[in-house]
Design a protein around this motif. Structure first.
Motif, PDB file in Angstrom:
ATOM      1  N   THR A   1       7.811  13.058  22.371  1.00  0.00           N
ATOM      2  CA  THR A   1       6.322  13.301  22.362  1.00  0.00           C
ATOM      3  C   THR A   1       6.041  13.444  23.718  1.00  0.00           C
ATOM      4  O   THR A   1       5.117  14.234  24.049  1.00  0.00           O
ATOM      5  CB  THR A   1       5.426  12.152  21.681  1.00  0.00           C
ATOM      6  N   VAL A   2       6.452  12.380  24.779  1.00  0.00           N
ATOM      7  CA  VAL A   2       6.236  12.439  25.858  1.00  0.00           C
ATOM      8  C   VAL A   2       6.557  13.725  26.660  1.00  0.00           C
ATOM      9  O   VAL A   2       5.839  14.641  27.441  1.00  0.00           O
ATOM     10  CB  VAL A   2       6.647  11.252  26.680  1.00  0.00           C
ATOM     11  N   THR A   3       7.759  14.062  26.281  1.00  0.00           N
ATOM     12  CA  THR A   3       8.414  15.463  26.928  1.00  0.00           C
ATOM     13  C   THR A   3       7.641  16.574  26.409  1.00  0.00           C
ATOM     14  O   THR A   3       7.458  17.332  27.269  1.00  0.00           O
ATOM     15  CB  THR A   3       9.805  15.629  26.235  1.00  0.00           C
ATOM     16  N   GLY A   4       7.152  16.373  25.519  1.00  0.00           N
ATOM     17  CA  GLY A   4       6.253  17.696  24.838  1.00  0.00           C
ATOM     18  C   GLY A   4       4.986  17.702  24.929  1.00  0.00           C
ATOM     19  O   GLY A   4       4.162  18.356  24.211  1.00  0.00           O
ATOM     20  N   SER A   5       4.420  16.695  25.623  1.00  0.00           N
ATOM     21  CA  SER A   5       2.993  16.550  25.605  1.00  0.00           C
ATOM     22  C   SER A   5       1.958  17.747  25.970  1.00  0.00           C
ATOM     23  O   SER A   5       1.108  17.930  25.373  1.00  0.00           O
ATOM     24  CB  SER A   5       2.463  15.573  26.294  1.00  0.00           C
ATOM     25  N   SER A   6       2.495  18.649  26.701  1.00  0.00           N
ATOM     26  CA  SER A   6       1.687  19.692  26.949  1.00  0.00           C
ATOM     27  C   SER A   6       1.685  20.756  25.867  1.00  0.00           C
ATOM     28  O   SER A   6       0.647  21.333  25.800  1.00  0.00           O
ATOM     29  CB  SER A   6       2.233  20.610  28.207  1.00  0.00           C
ATOM     30  N   VAL A   7       2.687  20.964  25.208  1.00  0.00           N
ATOM     31  CA  VAL A   7       2.922  21.665  23.851  1.00  0.00           C
ATOM     32  C   VAL A   7       1.816  21.248  22.897  1.00  0.00           C
ATOM     33  O   VAL A   7       1.008  21.847  22.202  1.00  0.00           O
ATOM     34  CB  VAL A   7       4.240  22.060  23.668  1.00  0.00           C
ATOM     35  N   ILE A   8       1.802  19.752  22.627  1.00  0.00           N
ATOM     36  CA  ILE A   8       1.403  19.052  21.536  1.00  0.00           C
ATOM     37  C   ILE A   8      -0.205  19.269  21.966  1.00  0.00           C
ATOM     38  O   ILE A   8      -0.712  19.738  21.037  1.00  0.00           O
ATOM     39  CB  ILE A   8       1.551  17.607  21.455  1.00  0.00           C
ATOM     40  N   ARG A   9      -0.737  18.920  23.285  1.00  0.00           N
ATOM     41  CA  ARG A   9      -1.898  19.319  23.447  1.00  0.00           C
ATOM     42  C   ARG A   9      -2.373  20.806  23.271  1.00  0.00           C
ATOM     43  O   ARG A   9      -3.484  21.102  22.839  1.00  0.00           O
ATOM     44  CB  ARG A   9      -2.182  18.877  25.089  1.00  0.00           C
ATOM     45  N   ALA A  10      -1.509  21.730  23.972  1.00  0.00           N
ATOM     46  CA  ALA A  10      -2.034  23.134  23.614  1.00  0.00           C
ATOM     47  C   ALA A  10      -2.155  23.561  22.195  1.00  0.00           C
ATOM     48  O   ALA A  10      -3.286  24.165  21.830  1.00  0.00           O
ATOM     49  CB  ALA A  10      -0.862  23.988  24.432  1.00  0.00           C
ATOM     50  N   TYR A  11      -1.501  23.061  21.222  1.00  0.00           N
ATOM     51  CA  TYR A  11      -1.753  23.313  20.136  1.00  0.00           C
ATOM     52  C   TYR A  11      -2.927  22.438  19.082  1.00  0.00           C
ATOM     53  O   TYR A  11      -2.859  22.357  18.040  1.00  0.00           O
ATOM     54  CB  TYR A  11      -0.367  23.147  19.222  1.00  0.00           C
ATOM     55  N   GLY A  12      -3.230  21.379  19.792  1.00  0.00           N
ATOM     56  CA  GLY A  12      -4.286  20.538  19.594  1.00  0.00           C
ATOM     57  C   GLY A  12      -3.770  19.416  18.593  1.00  0.00           C
ATOM     58  O   GLY A  12      -4.354  19.338  17.569  1.00  0.00           O
ATOM     59  N   ARG A  13      -2.431  19.070  18.918  1.00  0.00           N
ATOM     60  CA  ARG A  13      -1.791  18.180  17.566  1.00  0.00           C
ATOM     61  C   ARG A  13      -1.746  16.426  18.009  1.00  0.00           C
ATOM     62  O   ARG A  13      -0.858  15.931  17.492  1.00  0.00           O
ATOM     63  CB  ARG A  13      -0.508  18.704  17.296  1.00  0.00           C
ATOM     64  N   SER A  14      -2.473  16.402  19.209  1.00  0.00           N
ATOM     65  CA  SER A  14      -2.270  14.925  19.459  1.00  0.00           C
ATOM     66  C   SER A  14      -2.612  13.720  18.675  1.00  0.00           C
ATOM     67  O   SER A  14      -1.823  12.865  18.192  1.00  0.00           O
ATOM     68  CB  SER A  14      -3.396  14.650  21.015  1.00  0.00           C
ATOM     69  N   GLN A  15      -3.829  13.855  17.686  1.00  0.00           N
ATOM     70  CA  GLN A  15      -3.892  13.065  16.570  1.00  0.00           C
ATOM     71  C   GLN A  15      -2.862  13.070  15.650  1.00  0.00           C
ATOM     72  O   GLN A  15      -2.518  11.932  15.348  1.00  0.00           O
ATOM     73  CB  GLN A  15      -5.171  13.630  15.988  1.00  0.00           C
ATOM     74  N   ASP A  16      -2.309  14.339  15.540  1.00  0.00           N
ATOM     75  CA  ASP A  16      -0.985  13.814  14.280  1.00  0.00           C
ATOM     76  C   ASP A  16      -0.097  13.246  14.976  1.00  0.00           C
ATOM     77  O   ASP A  16       0.480  12.456  14.050  1.00  0.00           O
ATOM     78  CB  ASP A  16      -0.565  15.459  13.927  1.00  0.00           C
ATOM     79  N   PHE A  17       0.312  13.579  16.031  1.00  0.00           N
ATOM     80  CA  PHE A  17       1.330  12.947  16.769  1.00  0.00           C
ATOM     81  C   PHE A  17       1.341  11.456  16.840  1.00  0.00           C
ATOM     82  O   PHE A  17       1.980  10.633  16.669  1.00  0.00           O
ATOM     83  CB  PHE A  17       1.813  13.440  17.940  1.00  0.00           C
TER      84      PHE A  17
END
Length: 1466
Positions: free
Chosen positions: A1093-1109
């Motif tokens: 998650t830490v490595t892909g944080s920018s992708v996760i934020r871009a797709y708006g999936r922080s909550q899910d993770f």
């Protein structure tokens, strides 16, 4: 009080100085009767307040509830009856004492209160009230004394003096007892209580008060764990209030509140008047702005549970909260903070620092209890022996620094030993990575020697630290004896009137035993506290880092018609760095296709990050409309199936999904992946090539159907023809995304003419914007950019044109497959260990693609039912699993494992240890028996005579104990080091002799785990565990022997207690072992998900999936907590059960001593009871050690398992060694030769028959998977024949030893592998060759100038995998190895990706001159290198297709002609 009762309140003659103690009637009627009432009234306000906030519905009036109420009402009536009886006496002229009015009144009102509480609890939904159980229990306990005294009084007088009160009291007693029994039962669950939807709710929720108190609710799991190994689904779900979601929510609120307060404080300080320098000096400086304290946030959140349990649950709460807290932070941390906290460090915060909290939690109550225990013990000792105890205490205090010094020294040894261990593991991991090369060169013995050398150093230190451990054991055993000795010695010597009797001696011994434990725990507690405070600071520092500003990108308002606008934007990666982008003005219309171009480092990727809100905005505005999809430059792939990677949390829409895969050219790959789209992708996408990863990342974006697509150079990782396909099908004007807004960062010039807008960046600013024709006409920086890049692009397009036009889609698919198979170097650079896995995967792919070739016909598909589909998906998933799962052991450890370890230690050593311990126990009993005899002597005469002799013998026995224990510890050390050596040796020798197929199917991590974790357990954990187990076992034995000897009656209870204890032990060990396994299995996913998650944080934020993770992380933590909580509960459960056994032992020992007090001497009684008092601790410790031993002995089992795997043929066969100088001619002949990779797989080579004459040069060619490499592996017997034979100079290679064969052949392998050692070792590990030979080989391989320019010369250190040499140089080192060996047969597995054309020609030239008379077999990828060879062998699907001279083959116009034509050679 006396006035109140009309009689004496306290009489010491009645209560203390008597054989049959009792309390005065006044005491019984006043204080004893009031105590339970005081308790209930005191507890009432707190209880009512608590219940006000915790209501659980109401309970229907049940029979149980009615009975409870009736007994309460009856008790109230009985009290009033007593009161009215007193009034009746007063009216009839009697004068009852005031106490007879007060007590019935107080008790009556309290009973009324208790009755009301019963009903109140029912209405608030309380199933079992702890407050009332304690109240009834106190009532019964306080009534036992009057119960006895009244009967004794009546018997003494021969009549009952006050029949009415006598009767009411016994009615009262019966009713109270009845009420206590009733209150132990639980009510039915209340109505309207929140329904528990979890399938397996925790029984603690519905458990009664007593069950919670004694952990009986856990018994069910203990029994289940005993019957069969527990599994994931047996674990109870967490209670609502323990779930990460709730715990973290509370903590986050507390932490945010603190941050706000601190921020307010900071602003207040900064807005305050500035103070001049002098004033500041005078005023002692302003307070520096505070950091919010994380500890305070923790206390605020957990204060209630801290107060209630002082720690049991906190351990678990802490872990379940700290980890997700860190994840939430990691998802919003700003870039400057990211520089300070790299991924590794954040994961470390989670694994190590959060774990420290966990480890400290059980110690927290010791912070209070240790000082308390020390103070109490000292106080009672002083009462007993007076100032003499100072001598003993002084000795104890003096021993603390000695133990400290030993500990410091041990830590130093340990640090040094860790260094050796690290270097051994590093060497092992290199050996595993390059095992194939070692086998091909027959270099195993040299590396074996190296590893064993390091291992010897490691064991030397291990032995030293174990001897120190023995010294500390010696002091630990001698301390109580020496302390007792000094204290009693001083006591007896100071004053001849001081007589040592049983009371003084044994009370002191017991107290010193109690004192020993806290004093030993103190240093441990202090170091634990220090470590945790460091961890606390680290976590606090991380949580206080700056966060990304969510408001820096405006998502609501935007100029109509535009998708992206930046107005006067200036951005930086961190506040302390200069801006990366400045004064940007960009407008992107809706639906436009925009290219961002510019030289390397001009800020193209930064622009994309700025649009995502990843950079810090210094000024200007950024507006982005709609949802965003982002494809980063380095594809971020999750460790889940390929399908899950593409869907990325969205629901599956089969049509849309298929379209995304098709557009991104992934369908061809799915055909080849073992499980199709259900194939599990390894961490970081390890089993995909770079191109595939990029296409999966693109497919994720396509599937998301966002409004804006930010594509950061997705085309660079794929081959040029695939790039064209993707642009046409996905990004371009005709692609799937046509009509969406696309921002594409690219270096590819060929696509620019199709763009709507091109943004040219230079040095962080926009230099030009416009369409392609506009920009060309301007002759600005864009035109220069074209000139810089065009040469390469032209070459590319020339290459494209030279290839015949793609006639059909089949060819295109083939090209895509090539892209998949092309070894992208990004993997090999970063991950030396994973490189092997990737190679193996490539091989699997090549085998598959070879099977899949030629099946061009479309296969008709029938429609599948949903059940079949599910089944197919499951099968596909199983096929797609990369590597077999590791088996976890189940059930008890077999006795054979213990026997293996005993044999490894040496059987004599094992017996010696047991005998020494037995002697030590005998000496300990002897010393205490001697003490008991000494105390009995005092009774005969009121003075003691031969004090010095008594002291001397006692001292001798004490020291003897210590010496015996030390000897036992030393013997155990010698044995355990011997076992560690022999087990490691067996493992190492077996692994060095394992066949290559073993390493292909076993992940290197699994083998390394045996060499690191399991060997560590055998080295350092097993011996101390066995030592403590023996210690506690013999202590328990001694206790039983002493008690049974002094009070033989005790044998009656020994058997039932023994059976109960053994049962508990069996239940606990079985359950706790499996819970521990489940806990460790469920822990690793937390860390891997976290780092992913830490490595892909920018992708996760871009797709708006922080909550899910965050939710996924919470779920993983909760899953881990389920086993963790059960494990903690199992420990408490055991504690309570063992405590019960221990208390029974003490109770019966004391009881039988009292029963037989006329026949027993006080010394013996003292001896018996003082031993019994230690039993609880010993028994508890013994079970713990047994389960630890069981958990750790598994390491021996695992090491043994890998020491017995199948080995390859012997290295040297003594009876059949080849003649000296073999092979003279270098003839190679294959006769009907077939081979397969592993049993059960298809044949790779089928009935090969061919003969190569000595000195011939033969090229071997063929499609991927035709069996070229396999053929060379067979020559070296890496693969053994399925049938047929290979003869070299007419000698069957299967008849001689592997090393005799391999040392006479030479290979230059495809991947040049070097080891981290000197260059000399890399060329000649055995030291066979002279300095001149080596330099000559370097001269010939053109490395002479490079090596002589290095200050170290031949001792130049190569790094791991040869990272500090270029790939070409590594290949030349391999050539130098071949030149040194100069054998008659040379095999070249030609390296393609590694070498530039110039080096390649140069190597060929050397081979032609230096190996002129040798037989050379070359696997050729570049055909021009073999056009002048004697003959060429063309393989196809494992059989010989063509075998002749190159000229003849071209003339024959067969397969070889086609290959040569493609290469432009025919």
């Amino acid at each position: 009080m006396d006035a109140l009762c009309g009689s004496k309140f306290w009489d010491s003659n009645l209560s203390v100085h008597t054989d049959s103690p009792d309390l005065t009637p006044c005491f019984q009627n006043s204080l004893l009767a009031w105590a339970p009432c005081f308790y209930l009234w005191a507890a009432l306000p707190g209880y009512l307040l608590y219940r006000e906030y915790h209501c659980g519905g109401y309970i229907v009036l049940s029979r149980l509830s009615r009975l409870k109420t009736v007994s309460g009402v009856l008790l109230w009536c009985v009290s009033w009856a007593d009161l009215f009886y007193s009034f009746h006496g007063l009216v009839h002229g009697g004068a009852p004492a005031p106490i007879f009015f007060v007590t019935p009144l107080v008790v009556g009102i309290t009973m009324l209160l208790a009755t009301l509480l019963i009903q109140y609890d029912r209405l608030r939904g309380v199933q079992s009230s702890g407050v009332l159980i304690i109240f009834w229990f106190l009532c019964v306990v306080c009534a036992i004394v009057p119960f006895r005294s009244r009967i004794l009084l009546a018997m003494a007088k021969g009549k009952i003096s006050d029949p009415f009160r006598f009767t009411t009291f016994y009615i009262y007693f019966a009713l109270v007892l009845f009420a206590l029994i009733l209150s132990c039962f639980r009510e039915k669950p209340p109505f309207f209580s929140p329904r528990n939807v979890s399938p397996n709710p925790c029984p603690e929720l519905s458990a009664g008060f007593l069950s919670r108190l004694c952990f009986w609710w856990f018994t069910k799991m203990a029994i289940l764990g005993y019957r069969r190994p527990l599994e994931e689904q047996d674990l109870w779900s967490l209670k609502e209030e323990d779930c990460s979601q709730n715990v973290v929510h509370g903590l986050l609120e507390a932490w945010k509140k603190l941050q706000k307060t601190t921020a307010r404080h900071k602003t207040a300080v900064s807005s305050g008047k500035t103070v001049s320098g002098e004033d500041e000096m005078l005023l002692g400086g302003r307070r520096r702005p505070q950091q919010p304290s994380f500890l305070w946030a923790l206390l605020v959140t957990f204060c209630s549970s801290l107060l209630i349990s002082i720690c049991l649950k906190v351990a678990q709460d802490l872990l379940s909260f700290v980890n997700p807290q860190l994840l939430r932070k990691a998802l919003v941390i700003s870039n400057s903070a990211k520089r300070e906290s790299p991924v590794g460090e954040i994961v470390n915060l989670m694994s190590t620092d959060a774990q420290r909290f966990m480890d400290l939690a059980p110690f927290l109550n010791l912070v209070v209890s240790i000082p308390l225990q020390i103070i109490l013990a000292m106080y009672f000792l002083w009462q007993n022996l007076g100032p003499s105890i100072l001598a003993g205490v002084a000795l104890m205090v003096l021993l603390i620094p000695l133990n400290g010094a030993v500990a410091v020294k041990m830590r130093a040894f340990q640090a040094e030993q860790m260094k050796f261990k690290d270097s051994r593991i590093k060497l092992m991991s290199e050996i595993l990575a390059g095992i194939k090369v070692l086998k091909l060169y027959a270099w195993e013995p040299s590396f074996l020697e190296k590893v064993e050398g390091i291992r010897e150093d490691e064991l030397r230190l291990l032995r030293k630290s174990a001897y120190l451990q023995a010294i500390s054991t010696f002091t630990w055993v001698c301390t109580p004896v020496l302390v007792t000795l000094t204290t009693l010695g001083v006591y007896v010597s100071v004053d001849p009137n001081n007589v040592l009797d049983a009371e003084k001696a044994f009370v002191s011994v017991s107290l010193f035993n109690i004192l020993k434990i806290p004093l030993n725990m103190l240093p441990q507690l202090i170091s634990s506290l220090i470590q945790t405070s460091v961890s606390l600071k680290r976590i606090q520092h991380f949580l206080s880092q700056d966060e990304l500003d969510p408001q820096c990108v405006e998502r609501k308002i935007i100029t109509p018609g535009y998708a992206v606008t930046i107005h006067n934007g200036t951005f930086t990666w961190a506040q302390d760095l200069p801006p990366t982008l400045h004064s940007l003005d960009i407008q992107v219309p809706k639906g436009a296709l925009v290219a961002v171009v510019g030289p390397v480092g001009c800020g193209k990727s930064s622009l994309v990050s700025a649009l995502l809100g990843e950079m810090e905005k210094l000024e200007g505005t950024v507006c982005v409309k709609g949802s965003v999809a982002y494809v980063p430059q380095q594809a971020w792939i999750q460790n889940c199936t390929l399908q899950e990677n593409v869907l990325f949390g969205r629901a599956l829409d089969p049509k849309r999904y298929h379209r995304a895969l098709e557009a991104c050219a992934l369908l061809a790959d799915l055909e080849m992946l073992p499980g199709g789209d259900q194939t599990e992708i390894g961490e970081k996408g390890i089993n995909l090539s770079g191109g595939q990863r990029q296409r999966v990342s693109l497919a994720r974006a396509v599937y998301s159907e966002a409004d804006l697509f930010l594509l950061d150079d997705p085309l660079s990782a794929v081959d040029s023809h695939v790039a064209k396909h993707i642009f046409d099908q996905v990004i371009g004007p005709e692609g799937v995304l046509a009509g969406k807004t696309r921002v594409l960062v690219t270096h590819s010039i060929s696509f620019l003419p199709q763009m709507d807008i091109i943004i040219v960046l230079a040095e962080g600013q926009v230099s030009e914007v416009g369409s392609y024709p506009d920009l060309l006409g301007r002759n600005g920086s864009f035109a220069n950019f074209l000139c810089n890049y065009a040469p390469e692009e032209d070459k590319e397009s020339l290459k494209e044109d030279s290839r015949p036009a793609l006639e059909s889609t089949e060819d295109e698919e083939l090209l895509l497959i090539e892209d998949t198979l092309s070894n992208h170097t990004d993997l090999t650079d970063n991950e030396p260990v994973l490189y092997e896995v990737q190679k193996q995967f490539m091989r699997q792919l090549s085998v598959m693609s070879s099977e899949g070739e030629g099946q061009g016909r479309p296969v008709p598909r029938r429609r599948l039912g949903s059940a079949e589909k599910a089944l197919q998906a499951a099968e596909a998933k199983a096929r797609g699993a990369l590597i077999q799962e590791e088996k976890t052991a189940m059930g008890t450890v077999k006795l054979s494992v213990f026997w293996d370890y005993a044999k490894a230690m040496g059987l004599y050593t094992t017996v010696a240890i047991c005998v020494l311990y037995l002697c030590q126990t005998a000496a300990a009993i002897g010393a205490n028996v001697w003490l008991s005899a000494w105390t009995n002597e005092a009774m005969v005469d009121s003075r003691q005579n031969n004090t010095s002799m008594r002291l001397g013998v006692y001292a001798a026995l004490g020291v003897l104990q210590g010496i015996l224990v030390m000897l036992a510890a030393v013997t155990l050390t010698v044995g355990s080091v011997h076992a560690a050596r022999s087990l490691h040796q067996a493992l190492l020798h077996n692994k060095m002799r394992s066949p290559q197929s073993f390493f292909d199917t076993t992940p290197s991590g699994r083998i390394l785990n045996r060499f690191s974790k399991d060997i560590y357990v055998i080295d350092e954990v097993l011996a101390p565990t066995i030592l403590m187990l023996l210690n506690s076992f013999y202590n328990s034995l001694a206790t039983l022997v002493v008690i049974v000897a002094s009070t033989p009656l005790f044998t009656v209870v020994t058997l039932p207690l023994g059976i109960f204890y053994v049962l508990m032990q069996r239940f606990y060990v079985a359950t706790s072992r499996q819970l521990k396994r489940l806990e460790s299995i469920s822990r690793s996913p937390i860390y891997s998900h976290f780092s992913e998650t830490v490595t892909g944080s920018s992708v996760i934020r871009a797709y708006g999936r922080s909550q899910d993770f965050q939710a996924i992380s919470d779920a993983k933590v909760d899953a881990n907590q389920r086993s963790c909580y059960a494990h903690i509960a199992s420990n408490r459960w055991l504690g309570v059960q063992v405590e019960f056994v221990g208390n029974c032992v003490v109770f019966f020992a004391a009881l039988f001593a009292v029963i037989g007090r006329n026949s027993l001497s006080p010394g013996l009684v003292g001896l018996s009871v003082s031993y019994a008092l230690q039993i609880t601790l010993t028994l508890n410790w013994m079970i713990r050690m047994m389960s630890d031993l069981e958990a750790n002995i598994v390491a021996v089992e695992r090491v043994k398992e890998y020491s017995k795997t199948e080995t390859e043929a012997p290295w040297v066969v003594e009876g059949s060694r080849p003649p000296a100088g073999w092979p003279l001619k270098g003839e190679v002949e294959f006769r009907n030769y077939s081979v397969r990779y592993r049993p059960g797989l298809e044949l790779v080579l089928k009935n090969l028959s061919l003969r190569v004459r000595g000195g011939e040069k033969v090229g071997i060619v063929g499609r991927t998977g035709a069996g070229k490499s396999s053929m060379t592996l067979c020559l070296f017997r890496i693969l053994e024949a399925a049938e047929g034979e290979i003869r070299i100079d007419n000698l069957n290679v299967a008849d001689i030893g592997l090393h005799d064969l391999r040392s006479q052949l030479t290979i230059i392998p495809q991947d040049p592998i070097l080891f981290s050692a000197s260059l000399r070792t890399n060329l000649d590990p055995f030291g066979h060759y002279s300095e001149e030979d080596i330099w000559r080989a370097l001269e010939l391989s053109h490395l002479h100038s490079f090596v002589s320019s290095q200050p170290a010369g031949l001792e130049f250190q190569c790094s791991e995998g040869g990272e500090n040499l270029s790939v070409g140089q590594r290949q030349l080192v391999c050539l130098a190895r071949a030149l040194l060996r100069k054998s008659r047969i040379l095999v070249l597995d030609e390296a393609t990706a590694a070498i530039d054309l110039e080096t390649d020609d140069f190597i060929q030239a050397i081979i032609r001159t230096q190996f002129e008379s040798c037989t050379v077999l070359t696997i050729a990828h570049r055909l021009n290198t073999i056009m002048d060879y004697t003959r060429v062998l063309v393989l196809d699907k494992g059989t010989i297709a063509e075998f002749d001279s190159p000229a003849n083959l071209i003339a024959a116009r067969g397969i070889f002609y086609g290959m040569a034509r493609d290469a432009g050679l025919a």
